[in-house]
Design a protein around this motif. Sequence first.
Motif, PDB file in Angstrom:
ATOM      1  N   ILE A 449       0.838  -1.201   0.000  1.00 46.12           N
ATOM      2  CA  ILE A 449       0.000   0.000   0.000  1.00 46.12           C
ATOM      3  C   ILE A 449       0.877   1.257   0.000  1.00 46.12           C
ATOM      4  N   GLU A 450       1.952   1.249   0.770  1.00 50.40           N
ATOM      5  CA  GLU A 450       2.858   2.399   0.777  1.00 50.40           C
ATOM      6  C   GLU A 450       3.440   2.633  -0.624  1.00 50.40           C
ATOM      7  N   LYS A 451       3.794   1.550  -1.300  1.00 53.27           N
ATOM      8  CA  LYS A 451       4.362   1.661  -2.644  1.00 53.27           C
ATOM      9  C   LYS A 451       3.318   2.205  -3.631  1.00 53.27           C
ATOM     10  N   SER A 452       2.108   1.659  -3.586  1.00 53.37           N
ATOM     11  CA  SER A 452       1.071   2.111  -4.534  1.00 53.37           C
ATOM     12  C   SER A 452       0.655   3.554  -4.251  1.00 53.37           C
ATOM     13  N   ALA A 453       0.690   3.955  -2.977  1.00 51.99           N
ATOM     14  CA  ALA A 453       0.361   5.345  -2.632  1.00 51.99           C
ATOM     15  C   ALA A 453       1.392   6.302  -3.230  1.00 51.99           C
ATOM     16  N   GLN A 454       2.665   5.917  -3.163  1.00 49.75           N
ATOM     17  CA  GLN A 454       3.720   6.764  -3.731  1.00 49.75           C
ATOM     18  C   GLN A 454       3.600   6.843  -5.246  1.00 49.75           C
ATOM     19  N   GLU A 455       3.104   5.775  -5.867  1.00 50.26           N
ATOM     20  CA  GLU A 455       2.918   5.793  -7.314  1.00 50.26           C
ATOM     21  C   GLU A 455       1.815   6.782  -7.715  1.00 50.26           C
ATOM     22  N   ILE A 456       0.805   6.919  -6.855  1.00 48.51           N
ATOM     23  CA  ILE A 456      -0.243   7.918  -7.123  1.00 48.51           C
ATOM     24  C   ILE A 456       0.369   9.317  -7.119  1.00 48.51           C
ATOM     25  N   TYR A 472      -8.481  14.898 -11.389  1.00 50.90           N
ATOM     26  CA  TYR A 472      -9.515  13.957 -10.936  1.00 50.90           C
ATOM     27  C   TYR A 472     -10.863  14.164 -11.615  1.00 50.90           C
ATOM     28  N   ASP A 473     -10.862  14.951 -12.692  1.00 48.16           N
ATOM     29  CA  ASP A 473     -12.050  15.039 -13.533  1.00 48.16           C
ATOM     30  C   ASP A 473     -12.131  13.735 -14.329  1.00 48.16           C
ATOM     31  N   PRO A 474     -13.274  13.030 -14.304  1.00 50.43           N
ATOM     32  CA  PRO A 474     -13.362  11.745 -15.014  1.00 50.43           C
ATOM     33  C   PRO A 474     -13.009  11.841 -16.495  1.00 50.43           C
ATOM     34  N   LEU A 475     -13.221  13.009 -17.091  1.00 51.83           N
ATOM     35  CA  LEU A 475     -12.947  13.168 -18.522  1.00 51.83           C
ATOM     36  C   LEU A 475     -11.465  13.423 -18.806  1.00 51.83           C
ATOM     37  N   THR A 476     -10.748  14.019 -17.875  1.00 49.17           N
ATOM     38  CA  THR A 476      -9.365  14.435 -18.141  1.00 49.17           C
ATOM     39  C   THR A 476      -8.340  13.714 -17.267  1.00 49.17           C
ATOM     40  N   MET A 477      -8.772  12.797 -16.442  1.00 53.61           N
ATOM     41  CA  MET A 477      -7.835  12.081 -15.558  1.00 53.61           C
ATOM     42  C   MET A 477      -6.798  11.329 -16.393  1.00 53.61           C
ATOM     43  N   PRO A 478      -5.510  11.601 -16.190  1.00 54.54           N
ATOM     44  CA  PRO A 478      -4.469  10.954 -16.999  1.00 54.54           C
ATOM     45  C   PRO A 478      -4.445   9.438 -16.819  1.00 54.54           C
ATOM     46  N   ALA A 479      -4.044   8.747 -17.873  1.00 51.41           N
ATOM     47  CA  ALA A 479      -4.006   7.281 -17.843  1.00 51.41           C
ATOM     48  C   ALA A 479      -3.044   6.767 -16.772  1.00 51.41           C
ATOM     49  N   GLU A 480      -1.917   7.465 -16.588  1.00 45.65           N
ATOM     50  CA  GLU A 480      -0.941   7.036 -15.590  1.00 45.65           C
ATOM     51  C   GLU A 480      -1.526   7.107 -14.182  1.00 45.65           C
ATOM     52  N   LEU A 481      -2.328   8.135 -13.932  1.00 46.93           N
ATOM     53  CA  LEU A 481      -2.945   8.289 -12.610  1.00 46.93           C
ATOM     54  C   LEU A 481      -4.029   7.239 -12.403  1.00 46.93           C
ATOM     55  N   ARG A 482      -4.775   6.923 -13.451  1.00 45.33           N
ATOM     56  CA  ARG A 482      -5.790   5.860 -13.349  1.00 45.33           C
ATOM     57  C   ARG A 482      -5.140   4.528 -12.993  1.00 45.33           C
ATOM     58  N   ARG A 483      -4.035   4.220 -13.686  1.00 48.10           N
ATOM     59  CA  ARG A 483      -3.357   2.943 -13.427  1.00 48.10           C
ATOM     60  C   ARG A 483      -2.810   2.896 -12.003  1.00 48.10           C
ATOM     61  N   ALA A 484      -2.280   4.021 -11.549  1.00 47.60           N
ATOM     62  CA  ALA A 484      -1.751   4.061 -10.179  1.00 47.60           C
ATOM     63  C   ALA A 484      -2.854   3.841  -9.159  1.00 47.60           C
ATOM     64  N   HIS A 485      -4.024   4.432  -9.405  1.00 45.90           N
ATOM     65  CA  HIS A 485      -5.148   4.242  -8.494  1.00 45.90           C
ATOM     66  C   HIS A 485      -5.664   2.806  -8.537  1.00 45.90           C
ATOM     67  N   THR A 486      -5.700   2.223  -9.722  1.00 45.28           N
ATOM     68  CA  THR A 486      -6.150   0.835  -9.844  1.00 45.28           C
ATOM     69  C   THR A 486      -5.238  -0.094  -9.042  1.00 45.28           C
ATOM     70  N   ALA A 487      -3.930   0.130  -9.152  1.00 46.53           N
ATOM     71  CA  ALA A 487      -2.982  -0.689  -8.397  1.00 46.53           C
ATOM     72  C   ALA A 487      -3.156  -0.481  -6.895  1.00 46.53           C
TER      73      ALA A 487
END
Length: 519
Positions: A449-456, A472-487
């Motif tokens: 969790i600490e690692k994934s938080a730092q990735e965000i 954090y706008d659903p339309l403009t949220m970057p792909a890298e940030l989405r992946r970090a949140h998913t992880a």
Amino acid sequence: MENEVIKEKVGGQMTLVEVNNPIRVSIQQFYGIEINDFAVTVAKTALWIAESQMLEETKNIVYGFNDDFLPLKTYVNITEGNALRIDWNDVIPAEKLSFIMGNPPFVGARWMASEQKEDVEKIFEGWKSIGNLDYVSCWYKKAADYMGNYNIRAALVSTNSITQGESVSILWKPLFESGVHIDFAYRTFIWDSEASIKAHVHCVIVGFSRAVNNRQKIIYSGENAIPANNINGYLLDAENIFIEKRMKPLCNVPEIALGGQAIDGGFLILTEEEKEEFLEKEPQASPFFRHYMMGKDFIDRKPRYCIWLVGADPGLLKKCPMILERVNKVREFRLSSTRANTKKAAENPTLFASILEHKNQYIAIPKVSSQNRRYIPMDYLDGEIIPGDKLFTMPNASFYEFGVLMSNVHMAWMRAVCGRLKSDYSYSNTIVYNNFPWPVVTEKNREQIEKSAQEILKARTLYPNSNLAALYDPLTMPAELRRAHTANDKAVMAAYGFSTKMTEADCVGELMKLYQKMQ
């Protein structure tokens, strides 16, 4: 609807010589209460029109049927008056009634007129914390009392506030204890006004009764009809659990606190332009300015400043007449208040009415955030920044706490139990954070969790010109940030032992079970 039944029953045309009058439903079986005299007239007319239309349709189904509508032979049972001050048994005795349907007025707890507040106090006499209930809550209590032990079922359209935040325990806990149960529910949907200026109202429909109901309970969410074993006050398929105010966290985690409240009439808070203009005239006041953030400033990263005089040197302060002028205006503003606490704060006009200052970095959580965001944006702020009372703060927080707070698990809990400001999420320490059941983690869980938080946080830095609103706008949220949140979501769900395939409602149901065990 009755004509559809007649169609099925006759299977075609027939004459009245063969059967009795097929009509069994009359407008005389409908009763209503309306406070507005014009609306009463409209309702009566609408019922007569509906009856006329029904009779005409029946003539097209049953050959030979000729029940003339005019002259009027039926009467309409619409009573003019305040439904909360009328004994419904005087309109129709409860033993003769089968169903209650209503669309009560939508008036927030802080927006009621004095007469409406009197209604609330009378309806909820003896109840606790009723000042936090919306006006619509009165109809639930009134209907429940009227039902008694009769086989009456009710369904009311309401603002969704009655199924969120502290309103759930205030309203539904006593109702459930009195024998009321929810039979079906439509979760939050937007009801658009037909006016030229649209008014989006976020509503729910709750069907409830006291009588035994062996039918399948149903929760409607969007286009989906979901069978439920039980429907609780949050409109979830879970046990009747009530999340009530808690002053300390349920688990062994850092406390969060609301930022300071200025109550200054605007004299201690400045925009960047105002600050620069101020310092051009009085540069010696520079040490007294600090960065300042409320919730919107935090999300939009719009710079503002405050005059911060905690521990200020009186000698230097005397050399800043513009500062002293503002301080005097703060004093005058507070003295003009009718509130005793505000008047008391006038004794220290150089200071915020309530003070919160951190020496080191802290996590900031906006008190209000758009419901369109999947995640409430949280972030680390430098201790130099003074938080206002629209930010919650967690000092000395690790990446582990940040990761759990930013997870879909915590967001699911928040969406289920938080209050709302219009449609926006209203985060709180006493309801949302302090009652949140944290996972019992292994060292491996914590590290993940600490690692994934730092990735965000790392993904955010890829876009230095974007504020949290854009990220954090659903339309403009970057792909890298989405992946970090998913992880991060997966790491937190693994710590709880949750399947990544579970729905948000299932997740909240499991969290409520954990909450119950931890009590």
